[in-house]
Scaffold this motif. Structure first.
Motif, short mmCIF file in Angstrom:
data_model
loop_
_atom_site.label_atom_id
_atom_site.label_comp_id
_atom_site.label_asym_id
_atom_site.label_seq_id
_atom_site.Cartn_x
_atom_site.Cartn_y
_atom_site.Cartn_z
N GLY A 1 1.38 7.78 -0.06
CA GLY A 1 2.21 6.85 -0.12
C GLY A 1 1.92 5.61 -0.70
O GLY A 1 2.69 4.84 -0.73
N GLY A 2 0.64 5.34 -0.86
CA GLY A 2 -0.01 4.16 -1.07
C GLY A 2 0.38 4.09 -2.47
O GLY A 2 0.73 4.69 -3.05
N GLU B 1 -2.04 -10.05 1.71
CA GLU B 1 -2.96 -9.88 2.64
C GLU B 1 -2.76 -8.39 3.31
O GLU B 1 -3.77 -8.09 4.16
N ASP B 2 -1.83 -7.80 2.88
CA ASP B 2 -1.82 -6.23 3.20
C ASP B 2 -2.68 -5.62 2.62
O ASP B 2 -2.65 -4.15 2.94
N THR B 3 -3.08 -5.84 1.52
CA THR B 3 -3.83 -5.07 0.61
C THR B 3 -5.20 -4.51 1.30
O THR B 3 -5.80 -5.17 2.01
N ALA B 4 -5.17 -3.44 1.52
CA ALA B 4 -6.33 -2.66 2.03
C ALA B 4 -6.26 -1.31 1.77
O ALA B 4 -5.34 -0.62 1.39
N VAL B 5 -7.25 -0.36 2.38
CA VAL B 5 -7.12 0.88 2.44
C VAL B 5 -6.54 1.41 3.90
O VAL B 5 -7.09 0.89 4.75
N TYR B 6 -5.45 2.13 3.72
CA TYR B 6 -4.80 2.45 5.21
C TYR B 6 -5.23 3.79 5.79
O TYR B 6 -5.20 4.53 4.71
N TYR B 7 -5.85 4.07 6.78
CA TYR B 7 -6.10 5.28 7.40
C TYR B 7 -5.21 5.71 8.48
O TYR B 7 -4.85 4.65 9.28
N GLY C 1 -7.71 8.04 3.89
CA GLY C 1 -7.26 6.74 3.39
C GLY C 1 -6.74 6.65 2.16
O GLY C 1 -6.65 7.58 1.33
N THR C 2 -5.71 5.90 2.05
CA THR C 2 -4.73 5.63 0.93
C THR C 2 -4.74 4.13 0.56
O THR C 2 -4.49 3.38 1.39
N GLN C 3 -5.06 3.73 -0.64
CA GLN C 3 -4.88 2.52 -1.07
C GLN C 3 -3.70 1.73 -1.09
O GLN C 3 -2.58 2.34 -2.02
#
Length: 123
Positions: free
Chosen positions: A7-8, A88-94, A116-118
């Motif tokens: 979903g990223g 600032e929400d930019t990140a890899v989400y796990y 993880g999803t970017q």
């Protein structure tokens, strides 16, 4: 337990995205699930976590009021609805499955991790 997060993608400031995390085993439905994120050069931080039955949730301070975690135990899936996105929400989400049924903010409280999803938010 294997976790598949998806979903990223790319978004602009103010947009919404929904992440989903599906576990390979039904036994994970008895455990808390959390979403964490890690930006380049920063430590992994809690985004949100949810108890085994969805009755208890917690959020990181930076996303409170903007993100919502939920789960569908019948599908073995946990969702993270992200609204009002910021750069600032930019990140890899796990996503991760907890060691217990109750949510925690601590990385050490989670035992299985997805790949993880970017998520990238542009201004």
């Amino acid at each position: 337990v294997q976790l598949q997060a998806c979903g990223g993608g790319l978004a602009q400031t103010g947009d919404s995205l929904r992440l989903s995390c599906t576990a390979s085993k039904r036994t994970a439905s008895n455990n808390a699930v959390g979403w964490f994120r890690q930006a380049p050069g920063k430590e992994r931080e809690i985004v949100a976590a949810i108890s085994w039955n969805g009755s208890s949730t917690l959020y990181g301070d930076s996303v409170k009021g903007r993100f919502t975690i939920s789960r569908d135990r019948s599908k073995g899936t946990v969702y993270l609805q992200m609204d009002s996105l910021k750069p600032e929400d930019t990140a890899v989400y796990y996503c991760a499955v907890g060691r217990s049924s109750f949510p925690s903010t601590r990385v050490a409280s989670f035992q299985y991790w997805g790949q993880g999803t970017q998520v990238t938010v542009s201004s």
